[in-house]
Design an enzyme around this catalytic site. Structure first.
Site, PDB file in Angstrom:
ATOM      1  N   HIS A  83       0.680  -1.209  -0.035  1.00 23.18           N
ATOM      2  CA  HIS A  83       0.166   0.131   0.059  1.00 23.18           C
ATOM      3  C   HIS A  83       0.960   1.338   0.129  1.00 23.18           C
ATOM      4  O   HIS A  83       2.026   1.372   0.587  1.00 23.18           O
ATOM      5  CB  HIS A  83      -1.053  -0.043   1.280  1.00 23.18           C
ATOM      6  CG  HIS A  83      -1.934  -0.966   0.986  1.00 23.18           C
ATOM      7  ND1 HIS A  83      -3.018  -1.114   1.869  1.00 23.18           N
ATOM      8  CD2 HIS A  83      -2.139  -2.179   0.301  1.00 23.18           C
ATOM      9  CE1 HIS A  83      -3.813  -2.063   1.700  1.00 23.18           C
ATOM     10  NE2 HIS A  83      -3.455  -2.765   0.505  1.00 23.18           N
ATOM     11  N   GLU A  85       0.542   3.914   1.942  1.00 23.63           N
ATOM     12  CA  GLU A  85       1.004   4.450   2.967  1.00 23.63           C
ATOM     13  C   GLU A  85       2.138   3.696   3.783  1.00 23.63           C
ATOM     14  O   GLU A  85       2.842   4.067   4.281  1.00 23.63           O
ATOM     15  CB  GLU A  85      -0.112   4.319   3.888  1.00 23.63           C
ATOM     16  CG  GLU A  85      -1.404   5.020   3.606  1.00 23.63           C
ATOM     17  CD  GLU A  85      -2.338   4.503   2.723  1.00 23.63           C
ATOM     18  OE1 GLU A  85      -3.630   4.571   2.610  1.00 23.63           O
ATOM     19  OE2 GLU A  85      -2.093   3.514   2.229  1.00 23.63           O
ATOM     20  N   CYS A 109      -6.802   2.046   4.989  1.00 22.70           N
ATOM     21  CA  CYS A 109      -7.284   0.966   5.265  1.00 22.70           C
ATOM     22  C   CYS A 109      -6.838   0.789   6.799  1.00 22.70           C
ATOM     23  O   CYS A 109      -5.937   1.517   7.459  1.00 22.70           O
ATOM     24  CB  CYS A 109      -6.864  -0.450   4.614  1.00 22.70           C
ATOM     25  SG  CYS A 109      -5.249  -0.885   4.857  1.00 22.70           S
ATOM     26  N   CYS A 112      -2.870   0.107   7.243  1.00 23.28           N
ATOM     27  CA  CYS A 112      -2.433   1.283   7.222  1.00 23.28           C
ATOM     28  C   CYS A 112      -2.309   2.352   8.348  1.00 23.28           C
ATOM     29  O   CYS A 112      -1.520   2.777   8.249  1.00 23.28           O
ATOM     30  CB  CYS A 112      -2.312   1.655   5.654  1.00 23.28           C
ATOM     31  SG  CYS A 112      -1.699   0.788   4.432  1.00 23.28           S
TER      32      CYS A 112
END
Length: 165
Positions: A83, A85, A109, A112
């Site tokens: 991801h 992040e 999410c 993250c």
């Protein structure tokens, strides 16, 4: 608000209203998302200092460095991409105690959000688009990290009197 800009050796141009630093960094997050190799969703993340003078780290979602620039699967939540992040956290090389502001193209999410908590020093998270799962907001709230949705136009255009563009 328009004003004239006069710099030595540069023709004076009429400027439109200046964007806020928050808008600029959210645009940068969107620009970073263009490097994403995920087929389902392109996401970008930018970590900056609270005075907006330094970009501390950036990230976008995609496969691990050196692997094929493609998803492992087309199933949502199982594409195998790291991801945005998470990549920004990996790229962040300042101490945990350094204050930080985070800009994400999409709501982080849950995992993250937890990574941003563990990064330390995160004061606020801005996000533009909602994510299909919203548990990330609960994690941020429980950790005492402020968050705010900040929508920006997805196109950037510089307007000057000279070129009219």
């Amino acid at each position: 608000m328009s004003r004239n800009l006069s710099l030595p050796g540069i023709e004076s141009e009429k400027m439109v209203e200046r964007p806020s630093f928050e808008q600029i960094y959210m645009h940068l997050a969107w620009l970073m998302s263009q490097r994403s190799t995920c087929k389902r969703l392109n996401v970008g993340c930018v970590i900056v200092s609270p005075d907006y003078r330094k970009v501390i780290a950036v990230g976008y979602n995609g496969n691990a460095t050196g692997l094929k620039n493609e998803c492992d699967s087309s199933e949502p939540g199982k594409c195998g991409c790291i991801h945005a992040e998470e990549n920004a956290v990996i790229n962040c090389d300042v101490p945990r105690t350094t204050p930080k502001v985070v800009f994400c193209t999409h709501l982080p999410c849950k995992m993250c959000a937890k990574r941003l908590v563990n990064l330390g020093g995160v004061r606020k998270v801005y996000y533009d688009e909602d994510y299909r799962l919203r548990e990330g907001l609960d994690v941020l709230r429980d950790a005492g990290i402020r968050y705010q949705r900040l929508s920006v136009p997805k196109t950037i255009c510089l307007v000057t009197e000279k070129n009219g563009v």
